[in-house]
Design an enzyme around this catalytic site. Sequence first.
Site, short mmCIF file in Angstrom:
data_model
loop_
_atom_site.label_atom_id
_atom_site.label_comp_id
_atom_site.label_asym_id
_atom_site.label_seq_id
_atom_site.Cartn_x
_atom_site.Cartn_y
_atom_site.Cartn_z
N ARG A 87 4.80 -12.35 9.96
CA ARG A 87 5.43 -11.06 9.57
C ARG A 87 6.68 -11.05 10.35
O ARG A 87 6.89 -11.57 11.31
CB ARG A 87 4.30 -9.95 9.67
N GLU A 117 0.80 -1.16 0.07
CA GLU A 117 0.02 -0.03 -0.03
C GLU A 117 0.91 1.13 -0.16
O GLU A 117 1.83 1.37 0.72
CB GLU A 117 -1.08 -0.06 1.26
N LYS A 140 4.31 1.03 9.26
CA LYS A 140 4.60 2.23 8.55
C LYS A 140 4.17 3.40 9.45
O LYS A 140 4.53 4.70 9.24
CB LYS A 140 4.05 2.35 7.12
P1 ATP Z 1 2.50 -1.86 7.76
O1 ATP Z 1 1.63 -2.39 9.05
O2 ATP Z 1 3.96 -1.81 8.18
O3 ATP Z 1 1.89 -0.71 7.13
P2 ATP Z 1 1.34 -3.51 5.76
O4 ATP Z 1 1.10 -4.88 5.84
O5 ATP Z 1 0.22 -2.77 6.19
O6 ATP Z 1 2.59 -3.22 6.93
P3 ATP Z 1 1.73 -3.19 3.00
O7 ATP Z 1 2.06 -2.20 2.40
O8 ATP Z 1 0.14 -3.67 3.05
O9 ATP Z 1 2.04 -3.14 4.63
O10 ATP Z 1 2.34 -4.75 2.85
C1 ATP Z 1 2.73 -4.86 1.63
C2 ATP Z 1 3.19 -6.45 1.78
O11 ATP Z 1 4.16 -6.87 2.65
C3 ATP Z 1 1.93 -7.28 2.34
O12 ATP Z 1 2.00 -8.39 1.74
C4 ATP Z 1 2.41 -7.63 3.60
O13 ATP Z 1 1.95 -8.82 4.04
C5 ATP Z 1 3.78 -7.45 3.60
N1 ATP Z 1 4.66 -7.04 4.77
C6 ATP Z 1 4.29 -6.01 5.46
N2 ATP Z 1 5.00 -5.95 6.62
C7 ATP Z 1 5.66 -7.12 6.70
C8 ATP Z 1 6.44 -7.70 7.87
N3 ATP Z 1 7.02 -7.05 8.91
N4 ATP Z 1 6.70 -8.87 7.46
C9 ATP Z 1 6.74 -9.49 6.45
N5 ATP Z 1 5.97 -8.98 5.33
C10 ATP Z 1 5.21 -7.84 5.82
MG MG Z 2 -1.43 -1.79 5.40
#
Ligand code: ATP
Ligand code: MG
Length: 561
Positions: free
Chosen positions: A262, A36, A272
């Site tokens: 994760r 995202e 983020k």
């Molecule tokens: P955040 O909470 O940091 O915003 P998110 O999952 O909302 O993380 P996205 O941009 O939606 O962030 O994630 C893109 C991809 O990266 C998704 O498939 C997500 O599952 C993966 N991802 C995000 N954070 C992690 C993590 N800490 N470990 C492994 N994969 C991750």
């Molecule tokens: Mg997200």
Amino acid sequence: MSENTVVSTNFIQAIINEDLKAGNHKSRVHTRFPPEPNGYLHIGHAKSICLNFGLAKEYQGKCNLRFDDTNPSKEEVEYVDSIQEDVHWLGFDWEGRMFYASDYFPKLYECACELIRRGKAFVCDLTPQEMREYRGTLTEPGKESPYRSRSVEENLDLFMRMKDGEFADGSRVLRAKIDMASPNVTLRDPVIYRIMRAHHHRTGDEWCLYPMYDYAHPISDALEGITHSICTLEFEDHRPLYDWTLLALGFEDRPQQIEFARLNITNTVMSKRKLRALVEANLVDGWDDPRMPTLSGLRRRGYTPEAIRDFCERIGVAKSNSTVDVAMLEHCIREDLNERGDRAMAVLRPLKIVLTNYPEGQWEELELENHPDKPEMGTRKVKFGRELFIEQEDFAENPPKKFFRLAPGQEVRLKSAYIIKCEELIKDAAGQIVELRCTYDVDTKSGSGIAAGRKVKGVLHWVAAADAIDAEVRLYDYLLQEKEDEETEDGDFMSDLNPDSKVVLANCKLEAALATATAEKRYQFLRQGYFCLDAKVSKPGKPVFHRIVSLKDSWGKQQNK
Ligand code: ATP
Ligand code: MG
């Protein structure tokens, strides 16, 4: 069709191997990385990138980059650009398959109309408050919305008018008609569209109706021909909705969602939202602050893509959440930099030395190896002369026992040069030591063979005044003081911030070879750790270096026990 299978080292490869054997998904492997664009990528994303692009590579499949920009309020072009840069830097390529979920808005709208026509979605007028009350709890079933039995015609008409902007934000939603009694709360007629007058970074003000992630994601996957949709564990409960959406719409080749744990790392934050909070509160110097666990921060810090990929390989892929010790990440970069880092001498807190028996106005040149085990990395010249600098901490006026560094009357070897002896201390009016008067033993030149006769325990790094360049050096420590990023009641991880995570040493003396440093070149400063130039803050004639990682390897030590 099993010739494509690879030896499985994780449960996802095992699943794919089974799929290939069974001929599922037409024996294809097609993954995607779907960030995202609401912030910069962090090392947690690196795990997902290495996994998705890595699987595609192993199975000779494909991996798409897809910006999951269904949520209009937060996305920014800056993030879209940085994400592409970071994925490339890590060493992966989407081969032209870069998509935006927002490209599918018309298609997603069409699919919603189709769900309505199939009697599988309805427009609901309950207020958010009422919706919460109707939802039930984990132990009690929910209650059906009174709007659930609207006719297909009425639903289609209302949904179109929602799109056309006839209704106020939040006044109506489109919900999937699934099961209010389901033990899985996700399936209790989830909202799939909401009215929201927000500017979208790509579609502008074209839409006031936006799809929910849980609805948009499976359809986006299916439209791109994704076979294995890998996401993190918190989506496990959402998988039945993922499958329901695709089945309800009659997609034939349906991607399968697979969840993995994760990545969390000690002594830092990994979301983020929290990283953005640090940036916005100016507690760090932007998203690429060298203390940040973002890929841009790690890159600026001096981490290599190789080390990060190695780290992602070592942590593996599992199904239960855990926190990885940051020492393991540091171990990976140390291993890499030990191989590739040029050795150099830098004095971070200088103490001046005058060799009283070295002729004034004279100096000599010494040839030093750039790497102790790699002659192919060449040598460099450093000057040696009457005036030198050593570290303040390498001298003690009243040395404790077993202090093998410099002390009054005591001898040490200056690395690759001579043995010197401290004869006299010079103090300023305040009693601070400002200079040491020493003598050097001309017969002890390193490499001359004669030195063998006399051994001293201490070997110090040094820089000659005739040679030294002035620089600022920054030493970094962890962002969080506590190992675990545990959110307090009020969600305030900020109270755990390490106040000493950045130490600036303004008056360092570096050997001349470091004048040609670039941000990409990494060095081992003898006895101090691995360092690189911070090109972002360096100015002509005023270089700034920072420490990538110290030399002490606590993780490697544990493993060898
Ligand atoms: P955040 O909470 O940091 O915003 P998110 O999952 O909302 O993380 P996205 O941009 O939606 O962030 O994630 C893109 C991809 O990266 C998704 O498939 C997500 O599952 C993966 N991802 C995000 N954070 C992690 C993590 N800490 N470990 C492994 N994969 C991750
Ligand atoms: Mg997200």
